[in-house]
Design an enzyme around this catalytic site. Sequence first.
Site, PDB file in Angstrom:
ATOM      1  N   PHE A 107      -0.337 -14.792   3.375  1.00  0.00           N
ATOM      2  CA  PHE A 107       0.347 -13.553   3.763  1.00  0.00           C
ATOM      3  C   PHE A 107       1.863 -13.741   3.814  1.00  0.00           C
ATOM      4  CE2 PHE A 107      -3.726 -13.148   6.148  1.00  0.00           C
ATOM      5  CZ  PHE A 107      -4.128 -11.885   5.762  1.00  0.00           C
TER       6      PHE A 107
ATOM      7  N   SER B 244      -0.313  -5.872  -3.332  1.00  0.00           N
ATOM      8  CA  SER B 244       0.036  -4.550  -2.825  1.00  0.00           C
ATOM      9  C   SER B 244      -0.179  -3.502  -3.908  1.00  0.00           C
ATOM     10  CB  SER B 244       1.510  -4.576  -2.422  1.00  0.00           C
ATOM     11  OG  SER B 244       1.980  -3.273  -2.193  1.00  0.00           O
TER      12      SER B 244
ATOM     13  N   TYR C   1      10.957  -6.240  -4.241  1.00  0.00           N
ATOM     14  CA  TYR C   1       9.833  -6.711  -3.421  1.00  0.00           C
ATOM     15  C   TYR C   1       8.528  -6.584  -4.206  1.00  0.00           C
ATOM     16  CZ  TYR C   1       5.776  -6.149  -0.461  1.00  0.00           C
ATOM     17  OH  TYR C   1       4.503  -6.230   0.030  1.00  0.00           O
TER      18      TYR C   1
ATOM     19  N   LYS D 233       5.676  -9.313  -6.151  1.00  0.00           N
ATOM     20  CA  LYS D 233       4.202  -9.340  -6.078  1.00  0.00           C
ATOM     21  C   LYS D 233       3.613  -9.391  -7.488  1.00  0.00           C
ATOM     22  CE  LYS D 233       3.440  -8.947  -1.572  1.00  0.00           C
ATOM     23  NZ  LYS D 233       3.008 -10.137  -0.806  1.00  0.00           N
TER      24      LYS D 233
ATOM     25  N   PHE E 118      -3.334  -0.827   0.202  1.00  0.00           N
ATOM     26  CA  PHE E 118      -2.653   0.457   0.146  1.00  0.00           C
ATOM     27  C   PHE E 118      -1.756   0.567   1.388  1.00  0.00           C
ATOM     28  CE2 PHE E 118      -3.613   2.509  -3.860  1.00  0.00           C
ATOM     29  CZ  PHE E 118      -4.282   1.455  -4.436  1.00  0.00           C
ATOM     30  N   ASN E 119      -1.948   1.501   2.305  1.00  0.00           N
ATOM     31  CA  ASN E 119      -0.996   1.610   3.424  1.00  0.00           C
ATOM     32  C   ASN E 119      -1.667   1.210   4.735  1.00  0.00           C
ATOM     33  OD1 ASN E 119       0.152   3.326   1.217  1.00  0.00           O
ATOM     34  ND2 ASN E 119       1.755   3.640   2.722  1.00  0.00           N
TER      35      ASN E 119
ATOM     36  N   ARG F 116      -0.728   9.470   0.895  1.00  0.00           N
ATOM     37  CA  ARG F 116      -0.956   8.028   0.831  1.00  0.00           C
ATOM     38  C   ARG F 116      -2.374   7.709   1.282  1.00  0.00           C
ATOM     39  NH1 ARG F 116       3.047   8.631  -1.411  1.00  0.00           N
ATOM     40  NH2 ARG F 116       5.024   7.510  -1.330  1.00  0.00           N
TER      41      ARG F 116
ATOM     42  N   GLY G 254      12.769   6.965  -4.973  1.00  0.00           N
ATOM     43  CA  GLY G 254      11.751   5.983  -5.362  1.00  0.00           C
ATOM     44  C   GLY G 254      10.356   6.317  -4.873  1.00  0.00           C
TER      45      GLY G 254
HETATM   46  P1  NAD Z   1       4.508  -9.325   8.469  1.00  0.00           P
HETATM   47  O1  NAD Z   1       5.966  -9.487   8.206  1.00  0.00           O
HETATM   48  O2  NAD Z   1       4.082  -8.739   9.750  1.00  0.00           O
HETATM   49  O3  NAD Z   1       3.761 -10.724   8.280  1.00  0.00           O
HETATM   50  C1  NAD Z   1       4.252 -11.747   7.462  1.00  0.00           C
HETATM   51  C2  NAD Z   1       4.310 -13.001   8.290  1.00  0.00           C
HETATM   52  O4  NAD Z   1       4.773 -14.078   7.478  1.00  0.00           O
HETATM   53  C3  NAD Z   1       5.302 -12.897   9.454  1.00  0.00           C
HETATM   54  O5  NAD Z   1       4.662 -13.352  10.635  1.00  0.00           O
HETATM   55  C4  NAD Z   1       6.455 -13.815   9.077  1.00  0.00           C
HETATM   56  O6  NAD Z   1       7.035 -14.431  10.198  1.00  0.00           O
HETATM   57  C5  NAD Z   1       5.751 -14.821   8.172  1.00  0.00           C
HETATM   58  N1  NAD Z   1       6.603 -15.428   7.139  1.00  0.00           N
HETATM   59  C6  NAD Z   1       7.418 -14.807   6.248  1.00  0.00           C
HETATM   60  N2  NAD Z   1       7.932 -15.709   5.397  1.00  0.00           N
HETATM   61  C7  NAD Z   1       7.437 -16.922   5.756  1.00  0.00           C
HETATM   62  C8  NAD Z   1       7.553 -18.229   5.230  1.00  0.00           C
HETATM   63  N3  NAD Z   1       8.322 -18.479   4.171  1.00  0.00           N
HETATM   64  N4  NAD Z   1       6.885 -19.223   5.828  1.00  0.00           N
HETATM   65  C9  NAD Z   1       6.087 -18.996   6.903  1.00  0.00           C
HETATM   66  N5  NAD Z   1       5.920 -17.783   7.435  1.00  0.00           N
HETATM   67  C10 NAD Z   1       6.581 -16.755   6.854  1.00  0.00           C
HETATM   68  O7  NAD Z   1       3.905  -8.489   7.234  1.00  0.00           O
HETATM   69  P2  NAD Z   1       2.473  -7.875   7.041  1.00  0.00           P
HETATM   70  O8  NAD Z   1       2.611  -6.408   7.049  1.00  0.00           O
HETATM   71  O9  NAD Z   1       1.488  -8.532   7.922  1.00  0.00           O
HETATM   72  O10 NAD Z   1       2.226  -8.300   5.532  1.00  0.00           O
HETATM   73  C11 NAD Z   1       1.535  -9.466   5.201  1.00  0.00           C
HETATM   74  C12 NAD Z   1       1.510  -9.598   3.689  1.00  0.00           C
HETATM   75  O11 NAD Z   1       0.921  -8.429   3.135  1.00  0.00           O
HETATM   76  C13 NAD Z   1       2.885  -9.718   3.057  1.00  0.00           C
HETATM   77  O12 NAD Z   1       2.824 -10.613   1.979  1.00  0.00           O
HETATM   78  C14 NAD Z   1       3.162  -8.310   2.568  1.00  0.00           C
HETATM   79  O13 NAD Z   1       4.038  -8.309   1.461  1.00  0.00           O
HETATM   80  C15 NAD Z   1       1.773  -7.858   2.168  1.00  0.00           C
HETATM   81  N6  NAD Z   1       1.596  -6.405   2.194  1.00  0.00           N
HETATM   82  C16 NAD Z   1       1.914  -5.688   3.320  1.00  0.00           C
HETATM   83  C17 NAD Z   1       1.763  -4.316   3.333  1.00  0.00           C
HETATM   84  C18 NAD Z   1       2.137  -3.482   4.532  1.00  0.00           C
HETATM   85  O14 NAD Z   1       2.337  -2.273   4.384  1.00  0.00           O
HETATM   86  N7  NAD Z   1       2.215  -4.052   5.726  1.00  0.00           N
HETATM   87  C19 NAD Z   1       1.274  -3.665   2.192  1.00  0.00           C
HETATM   88  C20 NAD Z   1       0.942  -4.425   1.075  1.00  0.00           C
HETATM   89  C21 NAD Z   1       1.125  -5.788   1.089  1.00  0.00           C
HETATM   90  C1  WQD Z   2       4.501   6.739   3.589  1.00  0.00           C
HETATM   91  C2  WQD Z   2       4.766   8.236   3.363  1.00  0.00           C
HETATM   92  C3  WQD Z   2       7.023   8.711   2.679  1.00  0.00           C
HETATM   93  C4  WQD Z   2       8.809   7.352   6.450  1.00  0.00           C
HETATM   94  C5  WQD Z   2       5.703   1.186   1.599  1.00  0.00           C
HETATM   95  C6  WQD Z   2       6.101   0.199   0.547  1.00  0.00           C
HETATM   96  C7  WQD Z   2       4.899  -0.421  -0.085  1.00  0.00           C
HETATM   97  C8  WQD Z   2       3.904  -0.954   0.943  1.00  0.00           C
HETATM   98  C9  WQD Z   2       3.711  -0.065   2.127  1.00  0.00           C
HETATM   99  C10 WQD Z   2       3.969  -3.358   0.964  1.00  0.00           C
HETATM  100  C11 WQD Z   2       5.615   8.522   2.123  1.00  0.00           C
HETATM  101  C12 WQD Z   2       6.741   9.307   4.036  1.00  0.00           C
HETATM  102  C13 WQD Z   2       7.954   7.685   5.421  1.00  0.00           C
HETATM  103  C14 WQD Z   2       9.449   8.409   7.178  1.00  0.00           C
HETATM  104  C15 WQD Z   2       8.341  10.012   5.776  1.00  0.00           C
HETATM  105  N1  WQD Z   2       4.251  -2.215   1.467  1.00  0.00           N
HETATM  106  N2  WQD Z   2       7.716   8.980   5.081  1.00  0.00           N
HETATM  107  N3  WQD Z   2       9.191   9.693   6.797  1.00  0.00           N
HETATM  108  O1  WQD Z   2       6.419   4.205   0.908  1.00  0.00           O
HETATM  109  O2  WQD Z   2       3.905   4.420   0.745  1.00  0.00           O
HETATM  110  O3  WQD Z   2       4.895   2.198   1.014  1.00  0.00           O
HETATM  111  O4  WQD Z   2       4.929   0.490   2.584  1.00  0.00           O
HETATM  112  O5  WQD Z   2       3.556  -3.712  -0.066  1.00  0.00           O
HETATM  113  O6  WQD Z   2       5.367  -1.406  -0.937  1.00  0.00           O
HETATM  114  O7  WQD Z   2       6.861   0.877  -0.442  1.00  0.00           O
HETATM  115  O8  WQD Z   2       4.929   3.745   2.925  1.00  0.00           O
HETATM  116  O9  WQD Z   2       5.086   4.277   5.327  1.00  0.00           O
HETATM  117  O10 WQD Z   2       7.221   4.072   4.000  1.00  0.00           O
HETATM  118  O11 WQD Z   2       5.732   6.027   3.601  1.00  0.00           O
HETATM  119  O12 WQD Z   2       8.140  11.192   5.481  1.00  0.00           O
HETATM  120  O13 WQD Z   2      10.248   8.184   8.106  1.00  0.00           O
HETATM  121  O14 WQD Z   2       5.516   8.743   4.455  1.00  0.00           O
HETATM  122  O15 WQD Z   2       7.826   9.545   1.895  1.00  0.00           O
HETATM  123  O16 WQD Z   2       5.145   9.724   1.581  1.00  0.00           O
HETATM  124  P1  WQD Z   2       5.091   3.738   1.318  1.00  0.00           P
HETATM  125  P2  WQD Z   2       5.793   4.473   4.044  1.00  0.00           P
END
Ligand code: NAD
Ligand code: WQD
Length: 347
Positions: free
Chosen positions: A80, A124, A149, A153, A178-179, A231, A294
């Site tokens: 992660f 993602s 970002y 991925k 997804f989200n 979403r 975007g």
């Molecule tokens: P998060 O930031 O809460 O968790 C990531 C964790 O990794 C954190 O605890 C951070 O301290 C740790 N970290 C970062 N870089 C590090 C490194 N180099 N070495 C050790 N630890 C490190 O994020 P999250 O939302 O839990 O996301 C986890 C993964 O899922 C990420 O790779 C993120 O890109 C991916 N992801 C998240 C979402 C989302 O919306 N949250 C969506 C799609 C993908």
């Molecule tokens: C959701 C919806 C906004 C904030 C992002 C990253 C994506 C993924 C998850 C990791 C959209 C709307 C948002 C606000 C709003 N992460 N919005 N007011 O953009 O789908 O995805 O997070 O991989 O890479 O791009 O998620 O929660 O930002 O937005 O109206 O203050 O809410 O336009 O329709 P998004 P989000």
Amino acid sequence: MRVLITGGAGFIGSHTAVSLIEQGNEVVIVDSLVNSAPDVVERIHTITGVRPAFYGFDVRDEDELDRVFAEAVPDAVIHFAGLKAVGESVANPLEYYSHNIDAIFSVLRVMQRHGVGRLVFSSSATVYGDNQPSPYTESGGLLEATNPYGQSKVMQERILVDVARADPSMSVALLRYFNPIGAHPSGLIGEDPSGIPNNIAPFITRVAIGQLPEVSIFGDDYDTADGTGERDYVHVMDLAEGHVAALRAITQSPGIRAWNLGTGTPTSVLQLIAAFERATGRQIPRRMTGRRPGDLARVWASTALAERELDWRATRSIDEMAADAWRWQSKNPHGYASPPSGDGAVH
Ligand code: NAD
Ligand code: WQD
């Protein structure tokens, strides 16, 4: 199974640690705490009755990671760890590419040295960019994200495909989330973004608790049912269980495969706010603003492949997501900086 979780103190990692422990696995967490708090480990202990081993360092430190692999002897890795803020990645692409790519290189090299072949990777839906209409399918064409970002991925997926092809004993799951929103129903762990949240769900809960004045709705003129963006919000505990299912699948057969983790159901910004109003019993002030550059109109998953091959489907509703996110926010008004028993300023 003994599972080493990089980034296991983060939002998705901590919930996955809980699911893994509850399914009888042993968990070892490596996290630099660059985006999380040390308290998380104790809270996982409170929920599960088991305190996972914790190592606080950056996975890019290959020597340290080598030592942990030698000590912990993991059967599998869930990766992660990485930086995830889209806006920051646009402002500082070099930092994002180098951090995220160096991290996967380090993890893969150490796995190779220790003969560990099972890997679940946090990908993602962002890898689909704007190249296909919803619902997104895993095989739906070229992967090309719209920001550094997301592109990191895409690159990591590409690297993993080549590495897995060169080593047929490897077994890799690319999980395209997804989200993810919501929190563990205990209210002990949840999403704790620093500063003003970029993502909508933590933004809404901070408005509901009175820390932010109103939700800005980014566009009401999209080609969607009510004009606001749609979403595929998925409960973080469903996502966590998806990782357990993916580990099971890759243990049964080697190779590299991608699976979407979502619900398959779109929810608009207005519908999401309505769910939080039901969950909080409060009116959530909102204001229409322009589109965020975007953003896409409609993003949701095809879940057929995960249902068939992982025997996994998301079961928690949008109301459950909102209720659990609110429980977390109201019990911890300042996230992990709140005292563990704090019930917040929500009376
Ligand atoms: P998060 O930031 O809460 O968790 C990531 C964790 O990794 C954190 O605890 C951070 O301290 C740790 N970290 C970062 N870089 C590090 C490194 N180099 N070495 C050790 N630890 C490190 O994020 P999250 O939302 O839990 O996301 C986890 C993964 O899922 C990420 O790779 C993120 O890109 C991916 N992801 C998240 C979402 C989302 O919306 N949250 C969506 C799609 C993908
Ligand atoms: C959701 C919806 C906004 C904030 C992002 C990253 C994506 C993924 C998850 C990791 C959209 C709307 C948002 C606000 C709003 N992460 N919005 N007011 O953009 O789908 O995805 O997070 O991989 O890479 O791009 O998620 O929660 O930002 O937005 O109206 O203050 O809410 O336009 O329709 P998004 P989000």
